[in-house]
Scaffold this motif. Structure first.
Motif, mmCIF file in Angstrom:
data_model
loop_
_atom_site.group_PDB
_atom_site.id
_atom_site.type_symbol
_atom_site.label_atom_id
_atom_site.label_comp_id
_atom_site.label_asym_id
_atom_site.label_seq_id
_atom_site.Cartn_x
_atom_site.Cartn_y
_atom_site.Cartn_z
ATOM 1 N N PHE A 49 0.875 -1.168 0.000
ATOM 2 C CA PHE A 49 0.000 0.000 0.000
ATOM 3 C C PHE A 49 0.913 1.218 0.000
ATOM 4 N N VAL A 50 0.736 2.089 -0.983
ATOM 5 C CA VAL A 50 1.629 3.228 -1.151
ATOM 6 C C VAL A 50 1.231 4.377 -0.234
ATOM 7 N N LEU A 51 2.142 4.722 0.668
ATOM 8 C CA LEU A 51 1.955 5.896 1.521
ATOM 9 C C LEU A 51 2.457 7.153 0.821
ATOM 10 N N SER A 52 3.583 7.020 0.117
ATOM 11 C CA SER A 52 4.161 8.143 -0.624
ATOM 12 C C SER A 52 5.094 7.592 -1.688
ATOM 13 N N GLY A 53 5.439 8.461 -2.647
ATOM 14 C CA GLY A 53 6.324 8.056 -3.733
ATOM 15 C C GLY A 53 5.545 7.650 -4.970
ATOM 16 N N ILE A 54 6.284 7.298 -6.002
ATOM 17 C CA ILE A 54 5.705 6.808 -7.256
ATOM 18 C C ILE A 54 6.474 5.551 -7.646
ATOM 19 N N TYR A 55 5.745 4.527 -8.075
ATOM 20 C CA TYR A 55 6.316 3.223 -8.374
ATOM 21 C C TYR A 55 5.844 2.751 -9.744
ATOM 22 N N LYS A 56 6.677 1.958 -10.368
ATOM 23 C CA LYS A 56 6.376 1.399 -11.685
ATOM 24 C C LYS A 56 6.338 -0.117 -11.553
ATOM 25 N N VAL A 57 5.226 -0.724 -11.963
ATOM 26 C CA VAL A 57 5.080 -2.176 -11.991
ATOM 27 C C VAL A 57 5.187 -2.586 -13.461
ATOM 28 N N PHE A 58 6.155 -3.461 -13.771
ATOM 29 C CA PHE A 58 6.398 -3.801 -15.163
ATOM 30 C C PHE A 58 6.966 -5.204 -15.299
ATOM 31 N N TYR A 59 6.985 -5.673 -16.544
ATOM 32 C CA TYR A 59 7.668 -6.931 -16.844
ATOM 33 C C TYR A 59 8.520 -6.730 -18.084
ATOM 34 N N ILE A 60 9.446 -7.644 -18.286
ATOM 35 C CA ILE A 60 10.345 -7.596 -19.434
ATOM 36 C C ILE A 60 10.169 -8.902 -20.202
ATOM 37 N N ASP A 61 9.898 -8.774 -21.509
ATOM 38 C CA ASP A 61 9.673 -9.982 -22.298
ATOM 39 C C ASP A 61 10.997 -10.622 -22.731
ATOM 40 N N GLY A 62 10.920 -11.691 -23.503
ATOM 41 C CA GLY A 62 12.101 -12.438 -23.938
ATOM 42 C C GLY A 62 13.042 -11.656 -24.837
#
Length: 186
Positions: A49-62
């Motif tokens: 749960f984000v209290l502060s900041g900015i985050y990136k959720v990602f994946y990397i393909d083959g």
């Protein structure tokens, strides 16, 4: 922890005594810019749960191409959910873009909260339902929306991110080139 209390109360009315017990199931983590909360292959121990900041959720393909699934900011939840709920190794990454703080919740503690407090079970169900709806709308927009429509939806969902994260990441999230984003952004 006040942000969490307020966040829960928007969906499930909880009293102070209940919240005192609920908050014991979370741990606080400070996160530096550039730090990874999760990398592919890691054991997925938490949802955040984000209290502060900015985050990136990602994946990397083959082919080493990066795909951004989500930007998470204050009051948003994030994790590699397929891996979190199935207790499998991560297939995604979570990177901190702007220094912040998150609350960490294990699956075991999530289940305890849901079992102990019907209000929390309701809270988590509503959050998952809303997340699923948002995911389907995002997929639909990516498949059939114009770049302009995707940009407008991004601006609606993330109004403060336009000035805080690189345009390259926004373009990647929208599935457009940097040049196309420049035209849309004018």
């Amino acid at each position: 922890m006040e942000k969490l209390r307020t966040h829960i109360r928007h969906i499930s009315p909880i009293n102070d005594e209940e919240f005192e017990e609920i908050k014991t199931h979370f741990t606080v983590k400070k996160v530096r810019k550039g730090q990874y909360l999760l990398s592919e292959g890691d054991e997925v121990k938490h949802e955040y749960f984000v209290l502060s900041g900015i985050y990136k959720v990602f994946y990397i393909d083959g082919q080493e191409k990066e795909y951004i699934l989500q930007f998470a900011q204050e009051n948003w939840w994030m994790s590699d959910y397929p891996s979190f709920f199935k207790q499998k190794d991560a297939t995604m990454y979570i990177e901190c873009l702007v220094e912040g703080e998150v609350l960490c919740l294990t699956l075991q503690n999530r289940e305890k909260l849901s079992t102990t407090f019907h209000k929390m079970e309701h809270f988590f169900r509503v959050k998952l339902t809303n997340g699923y709806v948002a995911l389907q709308l995002r997929i639909k927009l990516l498949l059939s929306g114009t770049p302009q429509q995707r940009y407008e939806e991004f601006a609606r969902l993330y109004p403060n991110l336009m000035q805080q994260i690189p345009k390259k990441l926004i373009a990647e999230f929208l599935g457009v080139s940097r040049e196309t984003l420049s035209r849309l952004y004018q």
